[in-house]
Design an enzyme around this catalytic site. Sequence first.
Site, PDB file in Angstrom:
ATOM      1  N   SER A  17       0.818  -1.216   0.000  1.00 34.08           N
ATOM      2  CA  SER A  17       0.000   0.000   0.000  1.00 34.08           C
ATOM      3  C   SER A  17       0.852   1.266   0.000  1.00 34.08           C
ATOM      4  CB  SER A  17      -0.945  -0.010   1.202  1.00 34.08           C
ATOM      5  OG  SER A  17      -0.193  -0.130   2.392  1.00 34.08           O
ATOM      6  N   LYS A  39       0.533  -5.716   4.816  1.00 36.84           N
ATOM      7  CA  LYS A  39       0.886  -6.674   5.876  1.00 36.84           C
ATOM      8  C   LYS A  39       0.853  -6.050   7.265  1.00 36.84           C
ATOM      9  CE  LYS A  39       5.888  -7.002   6.254  1.00 36.84           C
ATOM     10  NZ  LYS A  39       7.053  -7.845   6.076  1.00 36.84           N
ATOM     11  N   GLY A  53      11.116  14.068  -2.435  1.00 36.46           N
ATOM     12  CA  GLY A  53      10.085  14.424  -3.381  1.00 36.46           C
ATOM     13  C   GLY A  53      10.072  13.559  -4.624  1.00 36.46           C
ATOM     14  N   GLU A 117      18.675  18.072  -5.946  1.00 34.47           N
ATOM     15  CA  GLU A 117      19.276  16.946  -5.223  1.00 34.47           C
ATOM     16  C   GLU A 117      20.491  16.452  -6.000  1.00 34.47           C
ATOM     17  OE1 GLU A 117      16.248  14.055  -4.220  1.00 34.47           O
ATOM     18  OE2 GLU A 117      15.456  15.327  -2.626  1.00 34.47           O
ATOM     19  N   ASP A 210       9.585  -9.549   1.178  1.00 30.50           N
ATOM     20  CA  ASP A 210       8.596 -10.623   1.015  1.00 30.50           C
ATOM     21  C   ASP A 210       8.154 -10.809  -0.443  1.00 30.50           C
ATOM     22  OD1 ASP A 210       8.501 -10.898   3.845  1.00 30.50           O
ATOM     23  OD2 ASP A 210       7.164  -9.173   3.908  1.00 30.50           O
ATOM     24  N   HIS A 231      22.024   5.374   1.891  1.00 30.06           N
ATOM     25  CA  HIS A 231      21.806   6.829   1.971  1.00 30.06           C
ATOM     26  C   HIS A 231      22.844   7.413   2.919  1.00 30.06           C
ATOM     27  CE1 HIS A 231      19.938  10.727   2.416  1.00 30.06           C
ATOM     28  NE2 HIS A 231      19.038  10.409   1.499  1.00 30.06           N
ATOM     29  N   ARG A 277      25.389   9.353  -4.239  1.00 32.57           N
ATOM     30  CA  ARG A 277      25.164   8.909  -2.853  1.00 32.57           C
ATOM     31  C   ARG A 277      26.218   7.946  -2.346  1.00 32.57           C
ATOM     32  NH1 ARG A 277      18.589   8.182  -2.416  1.00 32.57           N
ATOM     33  NH2 ARG A 277      18.249  10.409  -2.454  1.00 32.57           N
ATOM     34  N   HIS A 337      19.267   1.861   2.178  1.00 30.15           N
ATOM     35  CA  HIS A 337      18.138   2.707   1.774  1.00 30.15           C
ATOM     36  C   HIS A 337      17.251   2.112   0.685  1.00 30.15           C
ATOM     37  CE1 HIS A 337      15.967   6.439   1.364  1.00 30.15           C
ATOM     38  NE2 HIS A 337      16.405   6.667   0.141  1.00 30.15           N
ATOM     39  N   GLU A 361       9.550  -0.368  -6.060  1.00 31.45           N
ATOM     40  CA  GLU A 361      10.905  -0.799  -5.679  1.00 31.45           C
ATOM     41  C   GLU A 361      11.106  -2.302  -5.835  1.00 31.45           C
ATOM     42  OE1 GLU A 361      12.152   0.615  -1.842  1.00 31.45           O
ATOM     43  OE2 GLU A 361      14.044  -0.498  -1.897  1.00 31.45           O
ATOM     44  N   ARG A 372      20.584   4.590  -8.201  1.00 27.42           N
ATOM     45  CA  ARG A 372      19.373   5.370  -8.489  1.00 27.42           C
ATOM     46  C   ARG A 372      19.593   6.864  -8.293  1.00 27.42           C
ATOM     47  NH1 ARG A 372      15.333   7.317  -5.302  1.00 27.42           N
ATOM     48  NH2 ARG A 372      16.166   6.218  -3.496  1.00 27.42           N
ATOM     49  N   SER A 377      12.329   7.412  -7.347  1.00 25.45           N
ATOM     50  CA  SER A 377      11.636   6.188  -6.928  1.00 25.45           C
ATOM     51  C   SER A 377      10.129   6.391  -6.783  1.00 25.45           C
ATOM     52  CB  SER A 377      12.223   5.660  -5.621  1.00 25.45           C
ATOM     53  OG  SER A 377      12.242   6.675  -4.661  1.00 25.45           O
ATOM     54  N   LEU A 378       9.695   7.497  -6.192  1.00 26.71           N
ATOM     55  CA  LEU A 378       8.243   7.740  -6.141  1.00 26.71           C
ATOM     56  C   LEU A 378       7.726   7.863  -7.577  1.00 26.71           C
ATOM     57  CD1 LEU A 378       7.968  10.375  -3.234  1.00 26.71           C
ATOM     58  CD2 LEU A 378       7.535   7.922  -3.112  1.00 26.71           C
TER      59      LEU A 378
HETATM   60  C1  SIN Z   1      15.878  11.836   0.335  1.00 29.42           C
HETATM   61  O1  SIN Z   1      14.971  12.632   0.594  1.00 29.42           O
HETATM   62  O2  SIN Z   1      17.075  12.094   0.497  1.00 29.42           O
HETATM   63  C2  SIN Z   1      15.525  10.467  -0.161  1.00 29.42           C
HETATM   64  C3  SIN Z   1      14.859  10.551  -1.456  1.00 29.42           C
HETATM   65  C4  SIN Z   1      15.242   9.402  -2.336  1.00 29.42           C
HETATM   66  O3  SIN Z   1      15.762   8.399  -1.855  1.00 29.42           O
HETATM   67  O4  SIN Z   1      15.056   9.517  -3.545  1.00 29.42           O
END
Ligand code: SIN
Length: 527
Positions: A17, A39, A53, A117, A210, A231, A277, A337, A361, A372, A377-378
């Site tokens: 979810s 779960k 974001g 970023e 899982d 991270h 990163r 992360h 993911e 990445r 990812s979002l």
């Molecule tokens: C973060 O806010 O540093 C994480 C965001 C991400 O992993 O893309």
Amino acid sequence: MDLSGEEARVDFVIVGSGIAGLYTAIRLAGHGRVLVLSKQELIAGNTWFAQGGIAAAFSAEDSPELHLEDTWKAGSRFGDREAISILVQEAPLRIRDLQEMGVQFDCRNGSLDLGQEGAHSRKRILHIGGDATGRELVEALLRKARSLGVQFIENAFVTRLVTRDGCCCGVCFQKGRRCFLLTSRVVILATGGCGQLFKYTTNSPAVTGDGLALAFRAGAVLRDLEFFQFHPTVFFPPQGRPFLISEAVRGEGARLVNCRGEAFMKDYHPRGELGPRDVVSRAIVSEQRRTGGPVFLDLRHLGADFIQGRFPTIYRRCREWGVDITRELIPVSPAAHYLIGGIQVDLEGRTAVPNLFAVGETASTGVHGANRLASNSLLEGLVFGHRVAAAAAQAEPQAAGGADRDSGGEGLPATTEAERECARLREPLQALMWEKVGLVRREEGLAEALRRLEGWRPLLEYEFLVPELQENRNMLLIALLMTRAALWRRQSKGCHYREDSVPGEDLSRGHISFAKEDLQGIFKEYF
Ligand code: SIN
């Protein structure tokens, strides 16, 4: 949902979810009965905690092509350019969908307030409530899904995927002490990664791999598991869970300093704090070792008003642990992360098992290559959620009949001794993975990890009735495969860093993939 009969039927089952599961559910809502299984409680996954974001090319100086090049380079040129092109081209469309659902991204002077970023050549990070992007998104998506009649069951632990003639046609799950069989046209895994494999992680306790293990046992292929992103800037409170300090903080100008107050990132990467990163993470560890003290993030020069307005969640959480980030330094250290690899899927999220899809993911679409780009990812959850829903809506239902005998991995009933051993597994496994399969890897450490994991391998033969034990079994399986892959890939690539990397070697190595039938062979070769 009425569970009184212990057997039920829907059209689409979505496991998970977070953003990927919820967005897919919303897009499927007009095509049949959609049920989301979670779960734990619906908000327990990683999306809820996302701060930074969503990346999308919106400014006049930006374009999907530039976003594509940044994603490709961040992934060490290992990504699938077609998948990346889909990701970046469809990004603005999916952002507009969210806006139509009522999501309000932060604005400054009447325009979207785009953040910066690491490894992005342009400002392109959309955020909500400063640093509360994940929470706001989940709330909006849940509202929308409920309004469309999507159903939810919380605390439902999926123990097995059900297959018939090799095709996925449902799940078995446990809720409380009862077991249920749910048949469906399609199953979609949106279960996230496996951050809990490691002792220190930004991930929710629910993220134990899982979906990866369920898919593998049902016949899907896993790949690129050696690519796991750490991270750099995580705050470890004296008690409680580690807390991420978003990369967006460095995007706004925060500096990393060692215990002597010296800024050091320029010594490690020309882009300083906004380097990749993995480079920033290793630089922090190197400074901790060199100076024998902690490393800190310094935001103080950004000003109290700006900090409290732009990063209200981080400000509040650090305050709870006694650190006023407008006046004090934040001690930070890297933590596990994000899983770059996952269940191999095509560009519509189909796995190798008919009618089993994966998204977010847990899926490996190829967009992230070997590392990445922040805030992709979002976005992946949205873009591929949309595509998965379109493909799943068209999937042919399976003819009626009995389930396959070997339906996605029943094991032997667990013995008391196996239960005892499995209950003791989690902490040593997490410590082992952190120490030997973590940020910096070497052949000897990986081989030692594999030997110890191999010692626990008999536990994979059993099926456990207690969800925590079944989670441990899933973690063991994914740890074995990840470690095996990390040993095989002898050269550093992306976030897979081999200290003993031999320059020039393994240049042509492509993806490392695993399928169930390889399991014996994979480990036989090594021992
Ligand atoms: C973060 O806010 O540093 C994480 C965001 C991400 O992993 O893309």
